[in-house]
Enzyme design. Structure first.
Site, short mmCIF file in Angstrom:
data_model
loop_
_atom_site.label_atom_id
_atom_site.label_comp_id
_atom_site.label_asym_id
_atom_site.label_seq_id
_atom_site.Cartn_x
_atom_site.Cartn_y
_atom_site.Cartn_z
N SER A 1 -12.74 1.78 21.45
CA SER A 1 -11.49 1.95 22.00
C SER A 1 -10.51 0.87 21.27
O SER A 1 -9.63 0.41 21.81
CB SER A 1 -11.31 1.55 23.42
OG SER A 1 -12.16 2.61 24.00
N HIS B 1 -25.83 5.09 15.84
CA HIS B 1 -24.56 4.95 16.72
C HIS B 1 -25.11 5.30 18.15
O HIS B 1 -26.03 6.33 18.29
CB HIS B 1 -23.69 6.03 16.00
CG HIS B 1 -22.35 6.11 16.76
ND1 HIS B 1 -22.14 6.53 18.17
CD2 HIS B 1 -21.22 5.63 16.51
CE1 HIS B 1 -20.96 6.33 18.56
NE2 HIS B 1 -20.45 5.68 17.82
N LYS C 1 -16.47 11.58 14.05
CA LYS C 1 -17.52 12.31 14.70
C LYS C 1 -17.56 13.66 14.67
O LYS C 1 -17.26 14.09 13.50
CB LYS C 1 -17.31 11.81 16.11
CG LYS C 1 -16.86 10.25 16.52
CD LYS C 1 -17.20 10.06 17.87
CE LYS C 1 -16.80 8.54 18.11
NZ LYS C 1 -17.04 7.90 19.52
N GLY D 1 -12.99 5.40 16.48
CA GLY D 1 -13.26 6.70 16.59
C GLY D 1 -11.94 7.25 16.76
O GLY D 1 -11.45 7.90 15.64
N GLU E 1 -20.92 -2.33 19.13
CA GLU E 1 -19.92 -1.46 20.02
C GLU E 1 -20.57 -1.25 21.16
O GLU E 1 -21.72 -0.48 21.33
CB GLU E 1 -20.42 -0.01 19.06
CG GLU E 1 -19.54 0.15 17.67
CD GLU E 1 -19.20 1.59 17.46
OE1 GLU E 1 -18.04 1.82 17.24
OE2 GLU E 1 -20.14 2.55 17.46
N ASN F 1 -14.87 6.79 12.26
CA ASN F 1 -15.70 7.49 12.57
C ASN F 1 -15.01 8.89 13.13
O ASN F 1 -14.74 8.73 14.22
CB ASN F 1 -16.55 6.92 13.37
CG ASN F 1 -17.72 7.73 14.08
OD1 ASN F 1 -17.85 8.89 13.68
ND2 ASN F 1 -18.61 7.33 14.95
P1 PGA Z 1 -13.67 5.06 19.90
O1 PGA Z 1 -14.93 5.25 19.08
O2 PGA Z 1 -12.91 4.13 18.73
O3 PGA Z 1 -13.22 6.44 20.13
O4 PGA Z 1 -13.89 4.24 21.12
C1 PGA Z 1 -15.65 4.20 18.47
C2 PGA Z 1 -17.18 4.67 17.52
O5 PGA Z 1 -17.72 5.35 18.65
O6 PGA Z 1 -17.25 4.16 16.61
#
Ligand code: PGA
Length: 261
Positions: free
Chosen positions: A216, A97, A10, A237, A169, A8
């Site tokens: 994470s 999300h 973003k 992410g 998540e 993702n």
């Molecule tokens: P992150 O984000 O891996 O940076 O924690 C995950 C997500 O929001 O899908």
């Protein structure tokens, strides 16, 4: 079903960078003698979808979107329809999300309408559910997560072999470098699976539904999550924004799958 690794991106990178990142991921992953055991998906911003679709043509990396609007057409300023994303080649679409719930007031009812539109246009939804830190501390995590799941998938049925992916998540784990403990995540995954069995025919849950973990995840911890049998993949992410890191995760996922089989 294969293991899923979904990136993702973003609002972190521009269209040109997105196309270059997609090319780099596809090139590295393609060179690996890729098996079908891991489905790798990248989800760029809407305005980068066309360029990324070009970059991925003929490559073993799937295209996804980060969100989609439920109507096909009309006076909906700023929105992008599931219909047009599917036409651009998106096969997966993230929905609900937590960043959209937090910053844009997206509700469970909206997520439900989006899931319906995404599936009507032949894409596989990636339905995000997860509790806040406060909800976790007050012992409400399971109720919140299952409530989100039940609303988003109420009376939804896949067409043909369409998949339904659920990404657990926990909000407190997203972008914090503080992932859930794999055993705790697995417990929530088990609950999500049990709920899916209550909502959908068992053969569909067994062959077309997968529950992913997100928050994470990186190449240092992905193996610990995938070692849990109920965790069928991850949504990443930050770690999906570097080609070498993301492909390293894909390789680890392929190895984890080989060990389980
Ligand atoms: P992150 O984000 O891996 O940076 O924690 C995950 C997500 O929001 O899908």
């Amino acid at each position: 079903m294969s293991t899923f690794l979904i990136g993702n991106w973003k609002m972190q990178i521009e269209p040109a960078e997105s196309a270059a990142l997609a090319s780099a991921i596809a090139r590295e992953w393609n060179g690996e003698g890729v098996t079908s055991s891991v489905t790798v998906v990248v989800c760029p911003s809407h305005h980068a979808v066309a360029g990324v679709a070009d970059a991925l043509r003929g490559m073993p990396v799937e295209l996804g979107a980060q969100d989609a609007f439920w109507e096909d057409k009309g006076a909906f300023t700023g929105e992008v329809s599931a219909k047009s994303l599917a036409a651009f080649g998106c096969r997966y679409c993230i929905v609900g999300h937590s960043e959209r719930r937090l910053h844009l007031g997206e509700t469970d009812a909206m997520a439900r309408r989006k899931v319906e539109a995404i599936m009507r246009h032949g894409m596989h939804p990636v339905v995000c559910v997860g509790e806040t830190d406060e909800e976790k501390r007050s012992g409400k995590a399971a109720a919140v997560v299952i409530g989100q799941l039940r609303s988003a998938l109420a009376e939804i049925r896949p067409v043909g072999n369409q998949r339904i992916l659920v990404a657990y998540e926990p909000r407190w784990a997203i972008g914090t470098g503080r992932p859930a403990m794999p055993a705790d995540a697995a417990e929530m995954h088990q609950l999500i699976r049990e709920t899916l069995f209550e909502m959908l025919p068992a053969d569909i849950v067994n062959s077309q539904c997968a529950v992913l973990y997100g928050g994470s995840v990186d190449s240092g911890n992905i193996a610990d999550f995938l070692a849990e049998e109920v965790i069928s993949g991850v949504l990443a992410g930050g770690a999906s924004l570097k080609a070498d890191e993301f492909v390293r995760m894909a390789r680890i996922a392929a190895d984890a799958k080989r060990r389980i089989e």
